[in-house]
Design an enzyme around this catalytic site. Sequence first.
Site, mmCIF file in Angstrom:
data_model
loop_
_atom_site.group_PDB
_atom_site.id
_atom_site.type_symbol
_atom_site.label_atom_id
_atom_site.label_comp_id
_atom_site.label_asym_id
_atom_site.label_seq_id
_atom_site.Cartn_x
_atom_site.Cartn_y
_atom_site.Cartn_z
ATOM 1 N N GLY A 92 0.800 -1.169 0.151
ATOM 2 C CA GLY A 92 0.085 0.020 0.019
ATOM 3 C C GLY A 92 0.995 1.348 -0.132
ATOM 4 C CB CYS A 93 0.678 4.674 -1.333
ATOM 5 S SG CYS A 93 -1.141 4.963 -0.975
ATOM 6 C CE1 TYR A 94 -1.018 8.529 4.179
ATOM 7 C CE2 TYR A 94 -3.061 7.536 3.428
ATOM 8 C CZ TYR A 94 -2.522 8.403 3.718
ATOM 9 O OH TYR A 94 -3.045 9.602 3.761
ATOM 10 C CB THR B 223 5.156 6.451 2.953
ATOM 11 O OG1 THR B 223 4.471 6.455 1.898
ATOM 12 C CG2 THR B 223 5.720 7.922 3.118
#
Length: 338
Positions: free
Chosen positions: A144-146, A149
């Site tokens: 997932g993008c979060y 990060t």
Amino acid sequence: MSWRVAVAGASGYAGGELLRLLAGHPEFDLVAATAHAQAGSHVTAVHPQLVGLDLTLGTTDPATLGESDLVFLALPHGQSAAVAAQLPAGVKVVDLGADFRLRDADQWDRYYSGPHAGTWTYGLPELPGRREEIKQSSRVANTGCYAATITLALAPLIADGLASPDDVVVVAGSGTSGAGRGAKVNLLGSEVMGDLSPYKVGAHQHVAEIKENTGATSLSMTPMLVPMPRGILATVTARFSPDRFAEEGDPREVLQRAYADEPFVHVLPEGQWPHTAATSGSNSCHLQATVDVDSGRIVVLSALDNLGKGAAGQAVQCANLMFGLPETMGLSVFGVAP
């Protein structure tokens, strides 16, 4: 040698970014792209930035996808499993959705709907040992993008024993493309511009995969919608472990050691702080760490492009590894500015 590649869900933002990257990849031959409502449309009618790419979006037919050597699934959460089950065993697959990310079925039930489809190799090459697993895998679950990060900011600190896993707090802001391309009132320009708004406070679905892949046992996350198209900036804070204090360990040095040989993860020079524009259009993640002078907590700032390292770029990075190609092939470490 080149390999035939197809993209399912090519009409979305992540799908469009995949098409852009694949169109310039020297070893992947983009032969098919599919969509749902946009099936039958020329790709430039959906993604005008891809002018010159002569491709018509087809329907998501597993038989058509199965003629490729590699399939990227950029479908809504919960839709990948059914398509993947119909693909031949010899076809390699990278899923950009959440269907196969979680090991714990109970956590799936907590954050998602529908049955837990199972678990594939988690597609974050920078995690210890994961790069070799990806190389040996024919099925990879993209992050997932979060999660990308935050995991890149936090995992080395917990693994080193410097950060305590039981008190992690995250405040992170994402551009509107992270919510997908579907028409939603809260994503209208007049609703987003001039505003900063939280959402899914205390219940974001990426918390489960962050905990699984960092070793965190307690993580409070506040996501925010930021009035920009793409990018994520996360502030990750944690207590020092009880037997470690600031004078016994520098979080920035821990991150530097962890990512010294990584092509896409960059610990910035002292005094330079990550910001989203610097990573836009790239597959890079920028990190910086310090210790809060008042609370004594570890603070890590992490920025990346949610459609790059947070989605399509990460998927291509994993695919390169799966086919024995240089990991950086077709990907840029440099952002686009201004």
